[in-house]
Design a protein around this motif. Structure first.
Motif, PDB file in Angstrom:
ATOM      1  N   GLN A  23       2.815   0.888 -10.875  1.00 29.64           N
ATOM      2  CA  GLN A  23       4.086   0.390 -11.417  1.00 29.64           C
ATOM      3  C   GLN A  23       4.383  -0.974 -10.817  1.00 29.64           C
ATOM      4  OE1 GLN A  23       6.911   3.276 -10.192  1.00 29.64           O
ATOM      5  NE2 GLN A  23       6.226   4.830 -11.640  1.00 29.64           N
ATOM      6  N   GLN A  24       5.257  -1.687 -11.485  1.00 27.29           N
ATOM      7  CA  GLN A  24       5.687  -2.960 -10.921  1.00 27.29           C
ATOM      8  C   GLN A  24       6.712  -2.694  -9.823  1.00 27.29           C
ATOM      9  OE1 GLN A  24       6.997  -5.880 -13.634  1.00 27.29           O
ATOM     10  NE2 GLN A  24       4.950  -6.234 -14.412  1.00 27.29           N
ATOM     11  N   LEU A  25       6.764  -3.606  -8.918  1.00 30.40           N
ATOM     12  CA  LEU A  25       7.755  -3.476  -7.846  1.00 30.40           C
ATOM     13  C   LEU A  25       9.163  -3.544  -8.421  1.00 30.40           C
ATOM     14  CD1 LEU A  25       6.287  -5.936  -5.201  1.00 30.40           C
ATOM     15  CD2 LEU A  25       6.369  -3.478  -5.035  1.00 30.40           C
ATOM     16  N   THR A  26      10.008  -2.724  -7.873  1.00 28.27           N
ATOM     17  CA  THR A  26      11.409  -2.853  -8.260  1.00 28.27           C
ATOM     18  C   THR A  26      11.930  -4.146  -7.655  1.00 28.27           C
ATOM     19  OG1 THR A  26      12.262  -1.748  -6.307  1.00 28.27           O
ATOM     20  CG2 THR A  26      11.676  -0.347  -8.201  1.00 28.27           C
TER      21      THR A  26
ATOM     22  N   ASN B 271       1.939  -2.304   2.980  1.00 29.10           N
ATOM     23  CA  ASN B 271       2.439  -1.004   2.526  1.00 29.10           C
ATOM     24  C   ASN B 271       3.098  -1.113   1.155  1.00 29.10           C
ATOM     25  OD1 ASN B 271       1.547   0.242   4.838  1.00 29.10           O
ATOM     26  ND2 ASN B 271       3.554   0.268   5.835  1.00 29.10           N
ATOM     27  N   VAL B 272       3.884  -2.162   0.967  1.00 27.76           N
ATOM     28  CA  VAL B 272       4.545  -2.374  -0.329  1.00 27.76           C
ATOM     29  C   VAL B 272       3.503  -2.623  -1.408  1.00 27.76           C
ATOM     30  CG1 VAL B 272       6.077  -3.920  -1.615  1.00 27.76           C
ATOM     31  CG2 VAL B 272       6.718  -3.180   0.675  1.00 27.76           C
ATOM     32  N   LYS B 273       2.496  -3.452  -1.106  1.00 28.25           N
ATOM     33  CA  LYS B 273       1.439  -3.716  -2.083  1.00 28.25           C
ATOM     34  C   LYS B 273       0.662  -2.442  -2.407  1.00 28.25           C
ATOM     35  CE  LYS B 273      -1.182  -7.130  -0.941  1.00 28.25           C
ATOM     36  NZ  LYS B 273      -1.880  -8.295  -0.394  1.00 28.25           N
ATOM     37  N   ALA B 274       0.368  -1.639  -1.381  1.00 29.42           N
ATOM     38  CA  ALA B 274      -0.377  -0.398  -1.596  1.00 29.42           C
ATOM     39  C   ALA B 274       0.441   0.573  -2.441  1.00 29.42           C
ATOM     40  CB  ALA B 274      -0.733   0.233  -0.254  1.00 29.42           C
ATOM     41  N   LEU B 275       1.726   0.670  -2.184  1.00 33.79           N
ATOM     42  CA  LEU B 275       2.597   1.541  -2.954  1.00 33.79           C
ATOM     43  C   LEU B 275       2.587   1.132  -4.419  1.00 33.79           C
ATOM     44  CD1 LEU B 275       4.738   3.811  -3.016  1.00 33.79           C
ATOM     45  CD2 LEU B 275       6.448   2.074  -2.524  1.00 33.79           C
ATOM     46  N   ARG B 276       2.689  -0.134  -4.674  1.00 34.76           N
ATOM     47  CA  ARG B 276       2.652  -0.652  -6.052  1.00 34.76           C
ATOM     48  C   ARG B 276       1.333  -0.281  -6.717  1.00 34.76           C
ATOM     49  NH1 ARG B 276       2.148  -6.907  -7.867  1.00 34.76           N
ATOM     50  NH2 ARG B 276       2.024  -6.497 -10.090  1.00 34.76           N
TER      51      ARG B 276
ATOM     52  N   ARG C 208      12.257  -8.046  -3.195  1.00 28.74           N
ATOM     53  CA  ARG C 208      13.074  -8.792  -2.229  1.00 28.74           C
ATOM     54  C   ARG C 208      12.645  -8.485  -0.802  1.00 28.74           C
ATOM     55  NH1 ARG C 208      17.765  -7.700  -5.378  1.00 28.74           N
ATOM     56  NH2 ARG C 208      18.204  -5.970  -3.994  1.00 28.74           N
ATOM     57  N   ARG C 209      12.385  -7.193  -0.499  1.00 25.39           N
ATOM     58  CA  ARG C 209      11.944  -6.821   0.851  1.00 25.39           C
ATOM     59  C   ARG C 209      10.610  -7.470   1.194  1.00 25.39           C
ATOM     60  NH1 ARG C 209      12.919  -0.505   0.836  1.00 25.39           N
ATOM     61  NH2 ARG C 209      12.927  -1.037  -1.312  1.00 25.39           N
ATOM     62  N   ALA C 210       9.688  -7.476   0.247  1.00 28.71           N
ATOM     63  CA  ALA C 210       8.386  -8.103   0.495  1.00 28.71           C
ATOM     64  C   ALA C 210       8.548  -9.598   0.732  1.00 28.71           C
ATOM     65  CB  ALA C 210       7.448  -7.847  -0.683  1.00 28.71           C
ATOM     66  N   ASN C 211       9.379 -10.256  -0.078  1.00 26.75           N
ATOM     67  CA  ASN C 211       9.621 -11.690   0.099  1.00 26.75           C
ATOM     68  C   ASN C 211      10.310 -11.981   1.419  1.00 26.75           C
ATOM     69  OD1 ASN C 211       8.396 -12.444  -2.295  1.00 26.75           O
ATOM     70  ND2 ASN C 211      10.291 -12.359  -3.478  1.00 26.75           N
ATOM     71  N   LEU C 212      11.259 -11.112   1.801  1.00 25.19           N
ATOM     72  CA  LEU C 212      11.935 -11.286   3.089  1.00 25.19           C
ATOM     73  C   LEU C 212      10.967 -11.144   4.248  1.00 25.19           C
ATOM     74  CD1 LEU C 212      15.335  -9.445   2.522  1.00 25.19           C
ATOM     75  CD2 LEU C 212      14.978 -11.896   2.868  1.00 25.19           C
ATOM     76  N   ALA C 213      10.018 -10.229   4.140  1.00 31.60           N
ATOM     77  CA  ALA C 213       9.023 -10.056   5.204  1.00 31.60           C
ATOM     78  C   ALA C 213       8.194 -11.324   5.366  1.00 31.60           C
ATOM     79  CB  ALA C 213       8.125  -8.861   4.893  1.00 31.60           C
ATOM     80  N   VAL C 214       7.790 -11.916   4.261  1.00 30.42           N
ATOM     81  CA  VAL C 214       7.007 -13.154   4.324  1.00 30.42           C
ATOM     82  C   VAL C 214       7.857 -14.285   4.897  1.00 30.42           C
ATOM     83  CG1 VAL C 214       5.849 -14.911   2.919  1.00 30.42           C
ATOM     84  CG2 VAL C 214       5.435 -12.489   2.469  1.00 30.42           C
ATOM     85  N   GLU C 215       9.107 -14.405   4.438  1.00 31.99           N
ATOM     86  CA  GLU C 215      10.006 -15.443   4.954  1.00 31.99           C
ATOM     87  C   GLU C 215      10.250 -15.265   6.452  1.00 31.99           C
ATOM     88  OE1 GLU C 215      13.657 -15.815   2.738  1.00 31.99           O
ATOM     89  OE2 GLU C 215      12.556 -15.748   0.834  1.00 31.99           O
TER      90      GLU C 215
END
Length: 173
Positions: A57-60, A47-52, A65-72
């Motif tokens: 636009q680049q991710l804020t 969802n974050v990738k699709a929004l971007r 951080r939210r995307a990285n936290l999801a992966v972690e």
């Protein structure tokens, strides 16, 4: 009245079967939980990738951080449940070359926590257990086997090669 040894053996077999059934059910439940969490995390990340992509636009910084936290989180969930999987190991004396009949079960995760009358896992046998950490496998309640003795591997993946059993062995290692 049946002899005590026969009763004890029957009790051990029944307990072992009960534990295996419970482990299998727990493993299936945990696998379902991990799969569900994994799908939810992947969906959020997508969802974050699709929004971007949609916004061009680049991710804020917060979104990144939210995307990285999801992966972690997914990695932590995967690694947390990995030790709960039951794995087969071959009790291997190839490297150690110990002159014993097998590997002694420990009552705790300490090499010296076994007694002379404690059971052993014979060399070249297959044991099933849960890897507690890099050094120990738990095969039952208060029954542990070390992965290494004196730096030599003594539990290897069950698909490892076999070797002939040598003669003149002492009771345990």
């Amino acid at each position: 009245r049946p002899p005590r040894a026969e009763t004890d053996t029957k009790h051990v077999l029944e307990t072992t079967e009960f534990i295996r059934t419970q482990q299998a059910a727990t493993q299936e439940s945990l696998a379902e939980i991990v799969a569900t969490l994994g799908r939810a995390i992947e969906e959020k990340f997508e969802n974050v990738k699709a929004l971007r992509s949609e916004l061009g636009q680049q991710l804020t910084e917060a979104e990144l951080r939210r995307a990285n936290l999801a992966v972690e989180l997914k990695q932590k969930v995967d690694s947390a449940f990995k030790p709960l999987c039951v794995v087969n190991f071959k009790v291997d004396n190839t490297v150690l070359q110990d002159n014993t009949m097998g590997l002694g079960f420990r009552r705790t995760m300490q090499l010296d926590h076994m007694k002379a009358n404690d059971p052993i896992a014979p060399w070249d046998s297959i044991v099933s257990g849960q890897r507690v950490n890099d050094d120990w496998v738990q095969v039952a309640r208060e029954k542990f086997l070390p992965m290494r003795i004196r730096g030599c591997p003594v539990l290897v993946g069950a698909d490892g090669g076999s070797r002939p059993v040598s003669r003149g062995k002492t009771p345990r290692s």
